[in-house]
Motif scaffolding. Structure first.
Motif, short mmCIF file in Angstrom:
data_model
loop_
_atom_site.label_atom_id
_atom_site.label_comp_id
_atom_site.label_asym_id
_atom_site.label_seq_id
_atom_site.Cartn_x
_atom_site.Cartn_y
_atom_site.Cartn_z
N LEU A 106 48.38 -3.75 -18.58
CA LEU A 106 48.81 -4.48 -19.78
C LEU A 106 47.74 -5.48 -20.20
N VAL A 107 47.20 -6.20 -19.20
CA VAL A 107 46.16 -7.18 -19.48
C VAL A 107 44.93 -6.48 -20.06
N ALA A 108 44.57 -5.33 -19.48
CA ALA A 108 43.40 -4.58 -19.94
C ALA A 108 43.59 -4.13 -21.38
N VAL A 109 44.79 -3.62 -21.69
CA VAL A 109 45.07 -3.15 -23.06
C VAL A 109 45.02 -4.34 -24.04
N ALA A 110 45.63 -5.46 -23.66
CA ALA A 110 45.62 -6.65 -24.51
C ALA A 110 44.19 -7.12 -24.77
N LEU A 111 43.39 -7.12 -23.71
CA LEU A 111 42.00 -7.55 -23.80
C LEU A 111 41.22 -6.62 -24.74
N GLY A 112 41.44 -5.32 -24.57
CA GLY A 112 40.77 -4.32 -25.40
C GLY A 112 41.13 -4.50 -26.86
N LEU A 113 42.44 -4.69 -27.13
CA LEU A 113 42.89 -4.89 -28.50
C LEU A 113 42.27 -6.15 -29.10
#
Lengths: 178, 157
Positions: free
Chosen positions: B111-118
């Motif tokens: 989730l953190v990785a996806v948020a960071l990517g976005l």
């Protein structure tokens, strides 16, 4: 952020992932520490191949070596069977009991195994697998060393050697039963 | 070398198990196959990697399913049955790590990785759309070119 920083940051972000993979691929997924070490050994009540009752409770005060084996477990169980018999003979007068639990086996094959190796310590089948699950075993052979107070002190996975058995049993012999 | 538990015990064990079941006390409640399957599906088969106890055909998994059923019949809750296995095998036996403690990381990290990517994509898109356009419409067409375009389009029949 400057263009230069980005040029470095993007490849650098792959490093943690690579490090994780480097760690993960070196770890053997089958080597899992038993949560039971240090805890009281689960009790069991089995019947030996000779028809005698075999309970852990009755061994309290002694150092107990519980060995899980099977006649189809070749070669590891075949390698350690003479070790167990030797140790049982050497240590029985000093308050050590060796207990064999035969799991997922056929009675005839198991009895032949006991005969072939001339095993004289108590051996019992675990037909429902309850004792092996209670001890959290993954396979055979696995051996648990239980101290005089009934606590599991060590678990050994794989074939036993005289050396391993001695270094596990000797310290427990020096401990008081109370 | 270490040998894995293999599904070797056949008829003999089956006969023994039936005998054991006959001698067992009456269950406190009836347990459906679905209930057993639900719990077994979350337990890792200890003798075969990457299979659940529900899916493995091994003897060990069969015995574990029997233990799950028996404990449910004795009145234990699903959580208690799972805990029984965790106490003996550690959390390793759970196919999905618990959403607490250290293993919470496994759930949060993606989730953190996806948020960071976005966030990174958002910032980049914002930057690009705000950048003053230096090409296209802004470019001046010089008079010579304008004249040439006019000539060539008028030349068309």
């Amino acid at each position: 952020m400057s263009r230069r920083a980005w040029r470095w940051l993007i490849p650098l972000s792959a490093l943690p992932v690579l490090a994780l993979l480097a760690y993960g691929f070196r770890v053997n997924p089958r080597e899992i520490p038993s949560p039971l070490v240090g805890r009281p050994a689960p009790g069991f009540a089995l019947t030996t191949f000779d028809g005698a009752p075999l309970t852990l409770e009755a061994q309290r005060g002694k150092v107990v070596v519980v060995n899980f084996w099977a006649s189809w477990c070749y070669p590891a169980c075949y390698e350690e069977a003479p070790v167990l018999e030797r140790s049982w003979r050497a240590y029985r007068d000093r308050g050590v009991v060796v207990v064999g639990v035969d799991i997922q086996d056929k009675a005839e094959a198991a009895q032949k195994f006991i005969r072939d190796f001339g095993l004289s310590f108590p051996n019992a089948p675990d037909p429902t697998g309850k004792v092996s699950v209670d001890f959290g075993t993954y396979g055979v052979p696995e051996t648990f060393f239980i101290d005089r107070r009934g606590r599991i002190r060590a678990k050994h996975v794989g074939a036993l050697t005289d050396e391993v058995l001695r270094t596990r049993v000797e310290p427990l012999l020096g401990e008081p039963a109370g | 070398m270490r040998v894995r538990l293999a599904p070797v015990a056949t008829l003999f064990l089956a006969v023994l198990l039936i005998g054991a079941a006959r001698g067992a006390p009456a269950p406190a409640r009836t347990v459906s196959e679905a209930e057993v399957h639900e719990i077994a599906g979350g337990l890792r088969c200890v003798v075969c990697q990457n299979l659940s106890v529900a899916d493995s055909p091994s003897e060990m998994a069969r015995q574990m399913r029997a233990i799950v059923r028996e404990r449910l019949e004795a009145g234990e809750s699903a959580a208690e049955v799972v805990q029984y296995f965790v106490d003996r095998y550690g959390e390793w036996i759970l196919l999905s790590p618990r959403r607490s403690g250290f293993t919470l990381l496994v759930w949060l990290a993606p989730l953190v990785a996806v948020a960071l990517g976005l966030a990174i994509v958002g910032v980049l898109v914002w930057k690009w759309t705000r950048r003053p356009a230096t090409t296209g419409a802004a470019r001046r067409v010089d008079p010579a070119m304008r004249e040439r375009i006019r000539r060539e389009t008028e030349a068309e029949p």
